[in-house]
Design an enzyme around this catalytic site. Structure first.
Site, PDB file in Angstrom:
ATOM      1  N   CYS A   1     -17.230  -1.309 -68.240  1.00 32.31           N
ATOM      2  CA  CYS A   1     -17.213  -0.684 -69.576  1.00 32.31           C
ATOM      3  C   CYS A   1     -18.486   0.137 -69.799  1.00 32.31           C
ATOM      4  O   CYS A   1     -18.451   1.195 -70.426  1.00 32.31           O
ATOM      5  CB  CYS A   1     -17.114  -1.748 -70.671  1.00 32.31           C
TER       6      CYS A   1
ATOM      7  N   CYS B   1     -18.620  -6.768 -69.939  1.00 29.40           N
ATOM      8  CA  CYS B   1     -17.827  -6.011 -68.969  1.00 29.40           C
ATOM      9  C   CYS B   1     -18.657  -4.876 -68.371  1.00 29.40           C
ATOM     10  O   CYS B   1     -18.952  -3.901 -69.039  1.00 29.40           O
ATOM     11  CB  CYS B   1     -16.573  -5.478 -69.673  1.00 29.40           C
TER      12      CYS B   1
END
Length: 199
Positions: free
Chosen positions: A32, A29
């Site tokens: 993230c 991700c």
């Protein structure tokens, strides 16, 4: 910062004695990786107000399912083992601070109101022992004590809020409440300079 998994999540969340900010993320991700360093920086700035924890979704599928984590990054604040607030996606540092200030507001309030109560009691005892009394105006007393607590936070001691603090501990020592001058002021004016103690 602590790393949480399906195995240790419930135990860690329950045992931490302060709020815990949980960052749900994953290796794949990209957002993230943008959010992670922002959260770490904010955690440092907030000193000991909360603990930061990270949960890698791939390492904790059960926990992610239990708390309904469907998008990442998701950040959840837990207090006393329960989720109380959170947000999804990357947010700028200022927005995260605003979120935390709001979410943590109750904590400092409780701590302060307890300590204000205790401080008032100790000043009452002190006044009685010395033959004077505490200002009967409760709101004024609370205001003064909040000022002292603010000084303690900023300058390291409960300096009388009505005295100018120079930052030199030796010079400022007499200004720690009850200050060096309160007795003669009570004698002369019927109350001390800041109005905490009355004759």
């Amino acid at each position: 910062m602590i790393t949480l998994t399906d195995e240790n999540f419930e135990k860690e969340i329950r045992e931490v004695d302060k709020p815990i900010l949980v960052d749900f993320w994953a290796e794949w991700c990209m957002p993230c990786f943008v959010l992670g360093p922002i959260l770490e920086k904010v955690t440092e700035e907030y000193n000991d107000k909360f603990t930061l924890a990270k949960v890698n979704l791939d390492a904790a599928p059960q926990i992610s399912q239990k708390y309904g984590i469907e998008q990442i990054p998701t950040v959840v604040l837990f207090k006393n083992g329960k989720p109380v607030s959170g947000f999804i996606g990357v947010r700028p540092e200022q927005a995260i601070k605003e979120f935390l200030n709001e979410a943590l507001k109750g904590d400092s309030k409780t701590k302060n109101s307890e300590s204000i109560e205790e401080i008032i009691k100790s000043y009452q005892v002190y006044a009685e022992k010395n033959g004077f009394k505490l200002n009967p105006d409760r709101a004024a007393v609370e205001r003064l004590i909040k000022g002292m607590l603010e000084n303690e936070k900023k300058s390291g001691a409960r300096y009388c809020p009505c005295r100018r603090v120079t930052g030199n501990p030796e010079e400022d020592k007499p200004k720690i409440c009850p200050c060096q001058w309160h007795r003669e002021e009570i004698e002369k004016d019927g109350h001390c300079f800041c109005g905490l103690f009355y004759k």
